[in-house]
Structure formats: structure tokens, C-alpha cells
Design an enzyme around this catalytic site. Structure first.
Site, PDB file in Angstrom:
ATOM      1  CD  GLN A  32      -7.648 -37.860  53.561  1.00  0.00           C
ATOM      2  OE1 GLN A  32      -7.193 -38.994  53.583  1.00  0.00           O
ATOM      3  NE2 GLN A  32      -6.868 -36.811  53.483  1.00  0.00           N
ATOM      4  NE  ARG A  87       0.563 -35.493  60.239  1.00  0.00           N
ATOM      5  CZ  ARG A  87       0.060 -35.728  61.435  1.00  0.00           C
ATOM      6  NH1 ARG A  87      -0.105 -36.933  61.875  1.00  0.00           N
ATOM      7  NH2 ARG A  87      -0.270 -34.728  62.215  1.00  0.00           N
ATOM      8  CB  CYS A  88       3.640 -36.257  52.401  1.00  0.00           C
ATOM      9  SG  CYS A  88       4.333 -35.997  50.787  1.00  0.00           S
ATOM     10  CD  GLU A 101       0.352 -32.956  54.316  1.00  0.00           C
ATOM     11  OE1 GLU A 101       1.074 -32.363  53.512  1.00  0.00           O
ATOM     12  OE2 GLU A 101      -0.712 -33.490  54.039  1.00  0.00           O
TER      13      GLU A 101
END
Ligand code: CDP
Length: 806
Positions: A237, A384-385, A760
Site C-alpha cells: 500500500q 479500513r480506518c 473508511e
């Protein structure tokens, strides 16, 4: 203008710029199976690596015998910690300032820890070799329960830290203590509680879970002995950070490392960190002189490379009888597993958990966090935060519902009463953040009107009465959630990773024929950057999005960027894209002025080019300017049309949203039905409404999974009992509810195009909505707080504990 001259609307539509529901250009290859993922990389002579893993959660490694493994046809080498010590790589630094064993060095600290790396001519031979490596273990006492980690007689896990009374984030209180982090005014907060008319206190746990992307973590490392260059294809990522980390720990000059992140099948935070597989594949390639591939299987992914959450939050709110909040106090016990490998910005050991005051105007607050070691996998990734924001949102949103219950107030009304008001922005929170913009009341009221909240509450009251009369066995819950996120890490004054400021970057190069390429420091894992980044450029410089190719993930060509996670791409790289575009536009204006023989100030921008003010027929399109840039620029100007921008944002962005979940639960079976789920998101300026909707659908599906069953669970002996999709809840289209989406638009005042992140938000806001729905359903039966995940069994158990089933 003749009939064939396009109208303004047609010219604008042709660009497919911001606000357009442009179809995802990357889907052309993805939907035809033509993506190029790491496992598609096949190089001549490529070898394959596979791990020997520990069956024990805590044990001394007495010996490792590779003799039989080396006899397996195709097996070429077995790498152990002893091998890695010869190149000083037996341990590696983590992003959180801790160190982590690459391969078991003397002991193992969690089940499935990497013990040895078998290298073979194919994956099957490597696997056969793994089965022949003989490891002798001496089991040690196991520590699973985080609440027992700091008992005086708790087993010593990290012998390497013996005698170290301080770590990367200050003093350590105990041999299993990682750090203590505190923020806020303790004295003022304690005073608010002393004076409070009403208080609540609850231990709210956010269980351990896992991002579980469809494609697991993997890499191919290829070392060229002649050039001394290492090329790594990987599921990264943040490819540039990986290049820097590899250079620092492997001592290879950074210019001789080429990191390529090809297509990625989902990341969700799992693919930010550096894992033993990457180090071992690189060492194996250096040793053998051949390319080496490492591909994790599903069990390895779920049990060894990272976890998320595992936050246990003792939460207190002080309030008046009328429901005005006057203070917030939270203590967190954070289970980090065997090594602190959290992927947070360096100075933030608990991420941005101090967004825990949420959307409410708390005059005072205090938060303290104790990180501890246990015999579980390391990680603590932002699933996802944006770095512990989902834990914070869950904490405050559950606590507000608990307070509403205690006060006998409607949860939506309590929220409306305590929201930060529009005129208070920019708002300085009691825990140190400056919220950029928001209009919470409008969003909440829109949610309540669209869902006819009042009628749903009336229906709930009727159904509760019917339940009490024995006419139904179903209970109904309304889960309200109003979240504020903090995304866009981040300003260099707040955030760095290993000392590198968290800016992001874009380089745009326009070609003579009116097209171009944009290279960006981020890396899409399915978020559609190739589509949306071109839309920003289209609006900014009037070149159709279809004429802009977007490239990410190759450290040799993309400018240095900090990557994609924490919904930071739009707030940071999105801004860099706009700023690079504006540099190009400024040069284009000089070129147009020269060609139209006017002063620059006499030109105005008009969708896809410049025109002379007051003379609408004297125009020059960007397409024509591109040609001129390579042919007859003004004297003294360099030819060409390109620009690069490195953007260090002045602040984070603060998206928000109002969600409602309507759920029915059968008390006799625990089976729930999500009857309706409404999600209103405000992410400021919307680049592509269709992609936003897709992001919201995906995030809500993950939130549904987490709240309603997804969990990494350990038994008392430290065995992972949810190590495959047989036990780890992965919802399919069958279980997934229908999502209703909506929006308001409150632009960010400091972002060049006013955009905030969105990826997110649905995970952050969705989890409390589901959990509040379950808790709201049981509240009239006397429940205060039922811990997640709310699977059928736990719902039934809650009903049993409340005495409504036999
Ligand atoms: O960092 P990440 O890409 O995961 O998250 P993001 O910045 O929220 O962007 C996710 C996707 O939504 C990207 O394709 C963005 O361009 C798009 N998006 C949008 O269209 N409008 C916004 N205001 C925010 C994001």
C-alpha cells in the site's frame, strides 16, 4: 456558433471531470481477468518460499533440524534465524518503534509464528520441505487474556526487553507493558465528574478482527548480483516506504532498490507493514541469485500477518440531567500481541484515538492508553480506518446510547443536543484536534426525515408492547450512529513514518497532442484512483479524463509518496494532483497570452482553455496549448508542459455521517434481520459519486461483518480458532443487507478542491450503527451493553441472560 459547435454543457460533459459518475477505467481489465497481480509475476528460474510455522503460542525453540527437508527433491535451502543473523536480519524494526523477530530466535511468541523459510524450485516442493523440517519446542505458559498481562506473576513474553524500563513511547510499567499514552486535562476532567449530575461507566470492547483482503500478502524478490540491484514486486500500500525500509535494514543503497506494486486485490491496512515473508524472500534471492516468490495462504494471512482493533475501552461520560455532556474519560487496554507492529504515524502509539470526543462539544476530556504484549499475532493495523478512529467512534457512539438510555432520552435527540454547532468550526476539540468543517445538525435531520425516524420509534414502541403481551418473539432495534472521522495523515507537524513527513505527491506530464500521464505517490487497491485522479486533472486543466493516464506503484517512476491507507489519498494526494495541475495551468496561461498577443491578466479560464476577456471568439484550448508547448513557447521559456507537486496538508480533513440501522432479532434463535440501513456521508466535494457509493457499499459490508460476527478468536491455550473462512465471518451477497446511501456536501476549507476522504467512513460509522441496533433492541429488556460481535449465538445468549428465553 454553428449547430455543430459544442455547448458549454457538452464541453464540460466531454471532460468527465469532478462530479461526473465516470465509469471505472480499471474495471476493463479487472472484469476480464486481465489484471496483473503479484502472483502473475513469473520470472525465468524463479524459486518459491514457504514458512515452517509454530504450532505453539509460546515455547522455547530447542533445535531446528533441516536435514530431511534438504533431501526433498527441489528443496534448495532452509533459512533460519541463525542464517539471518549472518546478515544482521534476524530481527527487524517495526513501524511502531518496536523490534520483531523475522524468524523465531530462541523462542516463539504466537501460534503460526514464522520459524524457518524453505526455498524450493516450486511451491509444492517448498511445502513438502516445510513438513520435513524438525523443530523441537519446549512449551511455556501462555498469556491470552489482556486483562491478566500486567499481573505481577504474568509470564515474561519479551525476554529481549528484559530490564528495559522504557520503550519507543516512554516508560514501561511491567515486563509485558509496551507504552502508556495519555492526552487531555486530567484534573479538569476529574472535576467535571465530581460535579456531574449524571454519569455512565462501561467497559466497551472492540474485539480483535482482521482486514482479510481477497488477495493475501505476497512478493517476488529478484536480486541482480552483477548490478547489485534488488527488484521487489509486492502487495504494498506504501511502496516508497517499503523501499526506504528495505534500504535501511538491508543496507542496500536506495537507488538500487526498485519496488513495484502491481494491481492489488484489496488492502484495508493489511498491506502497509513489512512482514517476515518480504525479508526472507529478499535474503533468499540474494543468497541464491534467483528470483524468489512468497505467497501467503489464507490461514497464514488470518493468523500471522497483522490483526486489527483489540481495544478494551473503559468509558465514562459526565452529563447534566438535561443531557448536556460535561466530560469524557476513557482508559484503553490495547492488546498488541507479541510485538508492537502497529502501522500508525510514529508519534501516535494509539493512532488518532483522541478523536474519541466524536461529534460532540465536550468541554473537557481525558484519555489514557496502556499497550500490552500477549501471545497473539502482532499488528494493530488500521483496518479500513484512519489509525484507531473506528475504535474511537465505536466507543463514543456506544457510550452516547448508554447515556441516552440512562437519561430516558431518544439517542438521536441526545446527539442533536450535544453536536458541535456549524458556527463553531473550525472547532478545537478538548483532545487537541482542529475540526475543519461540519454541519452535523443538517445531516442528522436529513437522516431522520428520510427514514421517518419518528414513525420507526412509534413502531418500535408498539412492538415492544406486543412482545410484553406475548404476541411476538421478535424485538426491534434502531441503531443510530453519528461519526466524525479524521483523515488525511497528514500534516508534517503531526505525522511522520520513520521520520519521513506524511506528504503526498503528483507529477503530471502533458504530451503535444493534448493528452498526458499523471504519476502519483499513492497506490490503489481497488479504490479506483486511475479513474478519479484523472477527473481532478480534467476539471483543473480542461483535458478530458480519458486522455490522462494515471500510474501508481512504481518507485522508479512515481514521485515519493507515503501511500494509500487511512483514507489519506484524496485529502493529501488529491490535493497534490490539483496543485500540480495548477502549476501547469499557470504556464499554459503564459503560453496562451503569448500566442493570443494579450497580457496574461486579460485571459480568463473557460472549461477547457483560455479566452480573452470581453472577446469570446479569441480562445485557445488546452489541447492547442499542449502543441505550442512543444513547438513555439515564448522567448526565454523552457519547452514542455509538466509539473510536480509535493503536498504537505495544513490540517487533516474531518468527514462525517449519519447512519441508521433497523434490525429485528428473534430472541429464541438469536437470528437477526437488517430490515433497513441508511447511510448519509459528507466527504466534502465529491469527485465521483458512483465511486463514493461503491466505497460506502464496501465499507458497510465490512462493518456489518465486524459487528455481526467477524472475529479473530483465541482459546485459553492460545490457539487461533478462527483461522479460515469456515469460522471467520466473511459475508457473501446472501447475507449482506441492502444499502441506502445519501449525502450532504460541506467542503473542507483548506483542501484545494474542498474534498475529504470517504473510503473508511462506512466502516467507522457502520459498526456502531449495527451494535447500537442490537443493544437498542435489547435495551427495554434491561440490557446496558452487549459486547460485539453480535452473532446469532451471542444474541440468543443475551436473551437468555435477560431471562426472556428458557
Ligand atoms: O485513501 P483511499 O483511496 O483509500 O480513500 P479515499 O481518499 O477516501 O478515496 C477512495 C476513492 O473515493 C478514490 O477513488 C477517491 O477519488 C474517491 N473519492 C471521491 O470521489 N470523492 C471524495 N470526496 C473522496 C473520495
Amino acid at each position: 456558433m454553428n449547430d455543430l459547435t459544442p455547448t458549454r454543457e457538452q464541453r464540460e460533459a466531454a471532460l468527465e471531470g469532478m462530479g461526473c459518475k465516470r465509469k471505472r477505467v480499471e474495471d476493463i481489465r479487472f472484469t476480464q481477468g486481465k489484471g496483473n497481480y503479484v502472483d502473475d509475476v513469473k520470472l525465468p528460474g524463479m524459486l518459491h518460499g514457504d514458512f515452517v510455522r509454530s504450532p505453539h503460542p509460546h515455547a522455547r525453540v530447542k533445535s531446528i533440524n533441516s536435514e530431511e527437508a534438504l533431501k526433498v527433491p527441489g528443496v534448495l535451502a532452509v533459512i533460519t534465524a541463525e542464517t539471518l543473523k549472518t546478515v544482521n536480519l534476524a530481527w527487524m524494526p517495526t513501524l511502531a518503534g518496536d523490534v520483531q523477530m523475522v524468524l523465531a530466535d530462541g523462542k516463539v511468541l504466537f501460534q503460526n509464528q514464522e520459524v524457518a523459510f524453505v526455498v524450493a524450485t516450486d511451491r509444492y516442493a517448498a511445502d513438502d520441505g516445510v513438513n520435513k523440517v524438525m523443530v523441537e519446542y519446549e512449551p511455556l505458559p501462555v498469556l491470552v487474556d489482556p486483562f491478566k498481562a500486567m499481573d505481577p506473576d504474568a509470564p515474561v513474553l519479551r525476554e529481549d526487553l528484559a530490564g528495559k524500563t522504557s520503550g519507543a513511547h516512554g516508560p514501561r510499567k511491567h515486563h509485558n507493558h509496551v507504552f502508556e499514552w495519555a492526552i487531555g486535562d486530567k484534573d479538569l476532567t476529574d472535576a467535571a465528574f465530581t460535579k456531574a449530575e449524571v454519569t455512565i461507566k462501561e467497559m466497551i470492547s472492540y474485539h480483535r478482527t482482521h482486514p482479510s483482503p481477497l488477495e493475501t500478502c505476497q512478493c517476488v524478490c529478484s536480486f541482480d548480483k552483477i548490478k547489485g540491484e534488488l527488484t521487489i514486486w509486492g502487495t504494498f500500500q506504501a511502496p516508497h516506504v517499503i523501499r526506504t525500509v528495505v534500504s535501511l535494514i538491508a543496507k542496500i543503497p536506495e537507488q538500487k532498490i526498485h519496488v513495484i506494486a502491481p494491481d492489488i486485490g484489496g488492502g484495508f491496512g493489511n498491506k502497509v507493514g513489512a512482514y517476515p515473508g518480504y525479508i526472507c524472500a529478499a535474503v533468499a534471492s540474494i543468497v541464491t541469485g534467483k528470483p524468489v516468490k512468497w505467497v501467503e495462504d489464507r490461514i497464514e494471512n488470518l493468523t500471522a500477518t497483522s490483526f486489527a482493533r483489540d481495544y478494551h475501552m473503559t468509558t465514562e461520560i459526565a452529563a447534566t440531567k438535561e443531557g448536556r455532556v460535561t466530560g469524557l474519560r476513557v482508559h484503553v487496554l490495547a492488546d498488541h500481541g507479541a510485538f508492537d507492529a502497529c502501522a500508525d504515524p510514529s508519534k501516535w502509539p494509539a493512532g488518532f484515538f483522541n478523536i474519541v470526543t466524536g461529534s460532540y462539544d465536550f468541554p473537557v476530556a481525558h484519555v489514557s492508553v496502556d499497550g500490552i504484549y500477549t501471545n497473539k499475532a502482532p499488528g494493530g493495523v488500521a483496518y479500513r480506518c484512519s489509525f484507531r478512529v473506528t475504535e474511537a467512534a465505536y466507543c463514543i457512539e456506544r457510550a452516547m446510547d448508554i447515556l441516552a438510555n440512562k437519561l430516558g432520552m431518544d439517542p438521536a435527540e441526545l446527539r442533536l443536543k450535544n453536536f458541535i454547532k456549524p458556527e463553531q468550526f473550525p472547532y478545537h476539540s478538548a483532545l487537541g484536534w482542529e475540526y475543519d468543517s461540519g454541519d452535523y445538525h443538517t445531516a442528522m435531520r436529513k437522516m431522520m426525515e428520510t427514514t421517518d425516524y419518528a414513525s420507526l420509534r412509534k413502531e418500535q414502541a408498539d412492538r415492544r408492547a406486543a412482545f410484553k403481551r406475548g404476541e411476538t418473539r421478535e424485538i426491534m432495534g434502531l441503531g443510530v450512529s453519528f461519526f466524525t472521522e479524521i483523515v488525511g495523515a497528514g500534516p508534517s507537524k503531526n505525522c511522520d513514518i520513520l521520520g519521513i513527513a506524511m506528504f503526498d505527491s503528483c507529477e503530471i506530464r502533458l504530451h503535444p497532442t493534448g493528452s498526458g500521464i499523471a504519476r502519483v505517490g499513492t497506490k490503489s487497491q481497488g479504490q479506483g484512483h486511475e479513474t478519479t485522479w484523472a477527473q481532478i486533472i480534467a476539471t483543473e486543466i480542461g483535458i478530458p479524463a480519458d486522455n490522462i493516464m494515471v500510474e501508481e506503484g512504481n518507485t522508479d517512476t512515481a514521485p515519493y509518496g507515503l501511500g494509500t491507507y487511512g483514507s489519506r489519498s484524496t485529502p493529501v494526494a488529491g490535493a497534490a494532483i490539483a496543485m500540480a495541475s495548477r502549476k501547469i495551468k499557470a504556464k499554459a496561461q503564459m503560453i496562451a497570452a503569448y500566442k493570443l498577443e494579450v497580457h496574461e491578466d486579460d485571459l480568463e479560464w473557460d472549461i477547457d482553455g483560455f479566452r480573452v476577456k470581453g472577446l469570446p471568439e479569441k480562445v485557445m484550448s488546452m489541447k492547442d496549448i499542449c502543441w505550442v508547448a512543444y513547438n513555439s513557447v515564448p522567448p526565454g521559456m523552457e519547452p514542455g508542459l509538466e509539473a510536480v507537486s509535493y503536498y504537505d496538508p495544513p490540517n487533516m480533513t474531518y468527514p462525517f455521517g449519519a447512519y441508521l440501522c433497523v434490525m429485528d432479532i428473534d430472541v429464541d434463535t438469536g437470528v437477526y434481520k437488517v430490515r433497513r440501513f441508511y447511510a448519509l456521508d459528507d466527504c466534502g466535494t465529491r469527485i465521483n459519486p458512483m465511486i463514493i457509493e461503491g466505497q460506502v457499499h464496501g465499507g458497510l459490508t465490512e462493518a456489518f461483518a465486524i459487528a455481526m460476527g467477524q472475529e479473530i478468536r483465541y482459546d485459553d491455550a492460545g490457539n487461533v480458532v478462527t483461522g479460515s473462512f469456515m469460522d471467520f465471518f466473511m459475508p457473501t451477497a446472501v447475507e449482506t443487507p441492502h444499502w441506502e446511501t445519501d449525502f450532504t456536501v460541506t467542503p473542507s476549507p483548506h483542501h484545494p478542491i474542498g474534498a475529504k476522504g470517504v473510503g473508511e467512513s462506512p466502516n467507522v460509522g457502520g459498526v456502531p450503527a449495527f451494535s447500537n441496533a442490537v443493544n437498542d433492541a435489547f435495551a427495554f429488556l434491561g440490557a446496558t451493553h452487549i459486547q460485539m460481535p453480535h452473532d446469532f449465538w451471542r444474541n440468543w445468549k443475551a436473551a437468555k441472560q435477560l431471562g426472556v428465553v428458557g
